[in-house]
Design a protein around this motif. Sequence first.
Motif, PDB file in Angstrom:
ATOM      1  N   ILE A 173     -59.249 -51.839  -7.936  1.00 29.06           N
ATOM      2  CA  ILE A 173     -58.665 -51.710  -9.271  1.00 29.06           C
ATOM      3  C   ILE A 173     -58.809 -53.031 -10.007  1.00 29.06           C
ATOM      4  CG2 ILE A 173     -57.011 -49.949  -8.522  1.00 29.06           C
ATOM      5  CD1 ILE A 173     -54.835 -52.187  -8.740  1.00 29.06           C
ATOM      6  N   SER A 174     -58.688 -52.962 -11.312  1.00 25.16           N
ATOM      7  CA  SER A 174     -58.647 -54.146 -12.167  1.00 25.16           C
ATOM      8  C   SER A 174     -57.186 -54.465 -12.443  1.00 25.16           C
ATOM      9  CB  SER A 174     -59.389 -53.869 -13.478  1.00 25.16           C
ATOM     10  OG  SER A 174     -59.097 -54.864 -14.423  1.00 25.16           O
ATOM     11  N   ARG A 175     -56.704 -55.586 -11.938  1.00 25.34           N
ATOM     12  CA  ARG A 175     -55.282 -55.911 -12.097  1.00 25.34           C
ATOM     13  C   ARG A 175     -54.910 -56.144 -13.558  1.00 25.34           C
ATOM     14  NH1 ARG A 175     -53.851 -61.450 -12.238  1.00 25.34           N
ATOM     15  NH2 ARG A 175     -55.653 -62.822 -12.140  1.00 25.34           N
ATOM     16  N   SER A 176     -55.851 -56.634 -14.360  1.00 26.58           N
ATOM     17  CA  SER A 176     -55.544 -56.910 -15.774  1.00 26.58           C
ATOM     18  C   SER A 176     -55.239 -55.627 -16.546  1.00 26.58           C
ATOM     19  CB  SER A 176     -56.686 -57.677 -16.441  1.00 26.58           C
ATOM     20  OG  SER A 176     -57.867 -56.904 -16.456  1.00 26.58           O
ATOM     21  N   GLU A 177     -55.784 -54.494 -16.114  1.00 27.67           N
ATOM     22  CA  GLU A 177     -55.506 -53.223 -16.783  1.00 27.67           C
ATOM     23  C   GLU A 177     -54.043 -52.799 -16.634  1.00 27.67           C
ATOM     24  OE1 GLU A 177     -58.293 -50.240 -15.554  1.00 27.67           O
ATOM     25  OE2 GLU A 177     -59.987 -51.303 -16.452  1.00 27.67           O
ATOM     26  N   TYR A 178     -53.336 -53.434 -15.703  1.00 26.25           N
ATOM     27  CA  TYR A 178     -51.928 -53.127 -15.463  1.00 26.25           C
ATOM     28  C   TYR A 178     -51.007 -54.249 -15.938  1.00 26.25           C
ATOM     29  CZ  TYR A 178     -53.827 -49.371 -12.674  1.00 26.25           C
ATOM     30  OH  TYR A 178     -54.514 -48.267 -12.269  1.00 26.25           O
ATOM     31  N   LEU A 207     -51.240 -57.437 -15.161  1.00 22.80           N
ATOM     32  CA  LEU A 207     -51.166 -58.549 -14.213  1.00 22.80           C
ATOM     33  C   LEU A 207     -52.272 -59.539 -14.581  1.00 22.80           C
ATOM     34  CD1 LEU A 207     -49.988 -55.920 -12.687  1.00 22.80           C
ATOM     35  CD2 LEU A 207     -50.258 -57.321 -10.665  1.00 22.80           C
ATOM     36  N   ARG A 208     -52.019 -60.305 -15.627  1.00 21.89           N
ATOM     37  CA  ARG A 208     -53.063 -61.152 -16.217  1.00 21.89           C
ATOM     38  C   ARG A 208     -52.926 -62.639 -15.913  1.00 21.89           C
ATOM     39  NH1 ARG A 208     -52.049 -57.243 -20.227  1.00 21.89           N
ATOM     40  NH2 ARG A 208     -53.847 -55.892 -20.511  1.00 21.89           N
ATOM     41  N   TRP A 209     -51.846 -63.054 -15.260  1.00 19.64           N
ATOM     42  CA  TRP A 209     -51.646 -64.473 -15.004  1.00 19.64           C
ATOM     43  C   TRP A 209     -52.872 -65.053 -14.306  1.00 19.64           C
ATOM     44  CZ3 TRP A 209     -51.942 -67.762 -10.945  1.00 19.64           C
ATOM     45  CH2 TRP A 209     -51.446 -69.048 -11.141  1.00 19.64           C
ATOM     46  N   ASN A 210     -53.278 -66.241 -14.720  1.00 22.38           N
ATOM     47  CA  ASN A 210     -54.419 -66.900 -14.110  1.00 22.38           C
ATOM     48  C   ASN A 210     -54.445 -68.348 -14.544  1.00 22.38           C
ATOM     49  OD1 ASN A 210     -56.622 -66.896 -12.393  1.00 22.38           O
ATOM     50  ND2 ASN A 210     -57.479 -65.062 -13.346  1.00 22.38           N
ATOM     51  N   GLN A 211     -55.314 -69.118 -13.930  1.00 21.83           N
ATOM     52  CA  GLN A 211     -55.546 -70.497 -14.329  1.00 21.83           C
ATOM     53  C   GLN A 211     -57.025 -70.790 -14.213  1.00 21.83           C
ATOM     54  OE1 GLN A 211     -53.098 -73.558 -12.749  1.00 21.83           O
ATOM     55  NE2 GLN A 211     -51.258 -72.649 -13.580  1.00 21.83           N
ATOM     56  N   ALA A 212     -57.557 -71.490 -15.209  1.00 22.42           N
ATOM     57  CA  ALA A 212     -58.959 -71.897 -15.173  1.00 22.42           C
ATOM     58  C   ALA A 212     -59.127 -73.011 -14.147  1.00 22.42           C
ATOM     59  CB  ALA A 212     -59.398 -72.370 -16.549  1.00 22.42           C
TER      60      ALA A 212
END
Length: 176
Positions: A141-146, A148-153
């Motif tokens: 699954i794509s977590r961002s579609e739910y 769950l977008r947290w991230n760090q470059a």
Amino acid sequence: MTKTKWAVDTAHSSIDFAIRHMMVSKVKGTFHDFEATIDANPEDLTDATIEFTVAVNSVDTRNNDRDNHLRSADFFDVEHHPKMTFKATKIEKKSPGEYVITGDMTIRGTTQPETFTVTYEGSGKDPWGNEKVGFEVHGAISRSEYGLRWNQALETGGVLVADQVQITLDIQAAKA
């Protein structure tokens, strides 16, 4: 075999996931608290009723700090969305014992259609005479579609946490 109710044996089943970390390795985890409703002929799942409910608070990646971050509003937000669910809406037989199951997955209040491959691993009786069946399930699954977008470059390029989550279920169920 006819269509029958099956109770998932959580002591002999697992819901696991893996996700790329820092673009160089994978973090793996599991959910310990889940339940399912399965009403099926395990030798022909095409008309089965399948539903899973997972308590996202039960996430375990073998790192308490990471698990607490996953439970936070940055990811699962378990305070407002304690459950993740999946309900099958279409089941297609691809070959003997091989299926493609599509259904509605809900994570963090967002519902998306998802598709998984399922392999019927067989059936048998345990030493106490209980009829058991086994299934293996794979998908992503794509977590961002739910949400769950947290991230760090990362300084070297890329991101800390990938978007695609690999999901694997090993299910053993007993005739209810």
